[in-house]
Design a protein around this motif. Sequence first.
Motif, PDB file in Angstrom:
ATOM      1  N   ALA A 100       0.891  -1.174  -0.004  1.00  0.00           N
ATOM      2  CA  ALA A 100       0.172  -0.045  -0.025  1.00  0.00           C
ATOM      3  C   ALA A 100       0.810   1.282  -0.053  1.00  0.00           C
ATOM      4  N   ASP A 101       0.358   2.336  -0.344  1.00  0.00           N
ATOM      5  CA  ASP A 101       0.957   3.735  -0.462  1.00  0.00           C
ATOM      6  C   ASP A 101       0.446   4.413   0.546  1.00  0.00           C
ATOM      7  N   GLY A 102       1.298   4.105   1.988  1.00  0.00           N
ATOM      8  CA  GLY A 102       0.742   4.821   2.983  1.00  0.00           C
ATOM      9  C   GLY A 102       0.575   3.811   3.979  1.00  0.00           C
ATOM     10  N   GLY A 103       0.279   4.255   5.296  1.00  0.00           N
ATOM     11  CA  GLY A 103       0.158   3.369   6.587  1.00  0.00           C
ATOM     12  C   GLY A 103       1.353   2.463   7.219  1.00  0.00           C
ATOM     13  N   GLN A 313       0.059 -14.092   2.681  1.00  0.00           N
ATOM     14  CA  GLN A 313      -1.215 -13.223   3.016  1.00  0.00           C
ATOM     15  C   GLN A 313      -1.117 -12.347   4.205  1.00  0.00           C
ATOM     16  N   LEU A 314      -0.165 -13.014   5.230  1.00  0.00           N
ATOM     17  CA  LEU A 314      -0.164 -12.076   6.415  1.00  0.00           C
ATOM     18  C   LEU A 314       0.261 -10.891   6.217  1.00  0.00           C
ATOM     19  N   ASP A 315       1.162 -10.481   5.233  1.00  0.00           N
ATOM     20  CA  ASP A 315       1.474  -9.245   4.465  1.00  0.00           C
ATOM     21  C   ASP A 315       0.130  -8.206   4.271  1.00  0.00           C
ATOM     22  N   PHE A 316      -0.936  -8.721   4.113  1.00  0.00           N
ATOM     23  CA  PHE A 316      -2.198  -7.882   3.650  1.00  0.00           C
ATOM     24  C   PHE A 316      -2.252  -6.917   4.852  1.00  0.00           C
ATOM     25  N   LYS A 317      -1.861  -6.999   5.834  1.00  0.00           N
ATOM     26  CA  LYS A 317      -2.295  -6.119   7.065  1.00  0.00           C
ATOM     27  C   LYS A 317      -1.818  -4.649   6.573  1.00  0.00           C
ATOM     28  N   ALA A 318      -0.826  -4.539   5.566  1.00  0.00           N
ATOM     29  CA  ALA A 318      -0.067  -3.141   5.086  1.00  0.00           C
ATOM     30  C   ALA A 318      -1.430  -2.486   4.375  1.00  0.00           C
ATOM     31  N   LEU A 319      -2.462  -3.257   3.784  1.00  0.00           N
ATOM     32  CA  LEU A 319      -3.536  -2.495   3.162  1.00  0.00           C
ATOM     33  C   LEU A 319      -4.619  -2.149   4.175  1.00  0.00           C
ATOM     34  N   GLY A 320      -4.771  -2.769   5.140  1.00  0.00           N
ATOM     35  CA  GLY A 320      -5.716  -2.445   6.290  1.00  0.00           C
ATOM     36  C   GLY A 320      -5.061  -1.266   7.135  1.00  0.00           C
ATOM     37  N   CYS A 321      -3.648  -1.072   7.144  1.00  0.00           N
ATOM     38  CA  CYS A 321      -2.849   0.071   7.985  1.00  0.00           C
ATOM     39  C   CYS A 321      -3.012   1.422   6.925  1.00  0.00           C
ATOM     40  N   GLU A 322      -3.081   0.997   5.604  1.00  0.00           N
ATOM     41  CA  GLU A 322      -3.227   2.364   4.634  1.00  0.00           C
ATOM     42  C   GLU A 322      -4.590   2.988   5.156  1.00  0.00           C
ATOM     43  N   ARG A 323      -5.600   2.061   5.057  1.00  0.00           N
ATOM     44  CA  ARG A 323      -7.037   2.575   5.176  1.00  0.00           C
ATOM     45  C   ARG A 323      -7.177   3.274   6.568  1.00  0.00           C
TER      46      ARG A 323
END
Length: 352
Positions: A100-103, A313-323
């Motif tokens: 993600a860009d951010g987070g 998929q554990l790395d998906f948390k980056a997407l939640g952090c961005e939001r």
Amino acid sequence: MVTPIAPLEAPVEPADALRRIAFLLERDRAGTYRVEAFRRAVTVVRATDPAELTTRTEAGTLQELNGIGKSTAGVVAEAVRGELPAYLKSLQDKATDSLADGGDDLRAALRGDCHSHSDWSDGGSPIDEMVLTAVELGHDYLVLTDHSPRLKVANGLSSERLTRQLGVVDQVNASLGGDFRLLKGIEVDILDDGSLDQTPEMLDRLDVVVASVHSKLKMNAAPMTRRMVAAVQNPRVNVLGHCTGRLVTGGRGTRPQSEFDARAVFEACAENDVAVEINSRPERQDPPDELLELALEIGCLFSIDSDAHAPGQLDFKALGCERAERLGVPAERIVNTWDADRLVDWARGGAA
């Protein structure tokens, strides 16, 4: 602190090269068949004497090993020769530090993940592989939350199977020496009347309970609201998982969000100290931004989770952090920024 995994460089062990390829493919949501080929090859390589791998590399007979195909043989051969496998290099070159860009600040503040699955239910990898990847990502802990028995399509765990899994978790923790903790959990189905799909006695043995709706997602708003409120009022529930059930992209197609009185549900979460999950799966992005903002306004706690069904998929948390960061969710209201002791104490009824 949850961090990106550093790229591998030559020389690299064959099993490590295969594992990293599988991780990167999972992170990029590649097809299951491709990923499984590399995961199977890891098992074969680990069970094969390194001297035999060298001999077979020199003779060109790696593919005679059951479970090694043309692509995986190429990776093994290059690693045996001390080279960085070309396929691994190409995947690493394409991969970015973050999905993600951010987070980034929130991601660095996370200490663990409260929602993950293993091959005991519908995950793709054994528990020890999920743990090893979580350690590599810098987690302090991982909550193992395989499904409950009613979700038969996901091979949900009966009380007997869950009991056996808890013994495995104890064994894993004993082997880790205290540097990392695998916490006992479940993603328990919220039944039609708001009750939970596991016995109270079993739920009492767990560290963290994620409760989610998986059935009758098109239930009318009033009964769905009653169903969800009843669940979060249950003192054994700690996290309300992917609350709308929506799917916005991906191989399973799309699905509209369930209808319910979000204010009533989130007020119940706040009153009962239940965290609202920010589900980081790309196909879920649940709750939607406007509902996440409502939960923030009401004063809810949150849990930024991967809902990982495979190690990458554990790395998906980056997407939640961005939001979460974009919408102004403060780190102190995110339960998995807390250390394991505080998380477990809160989940068992202690103060947040």
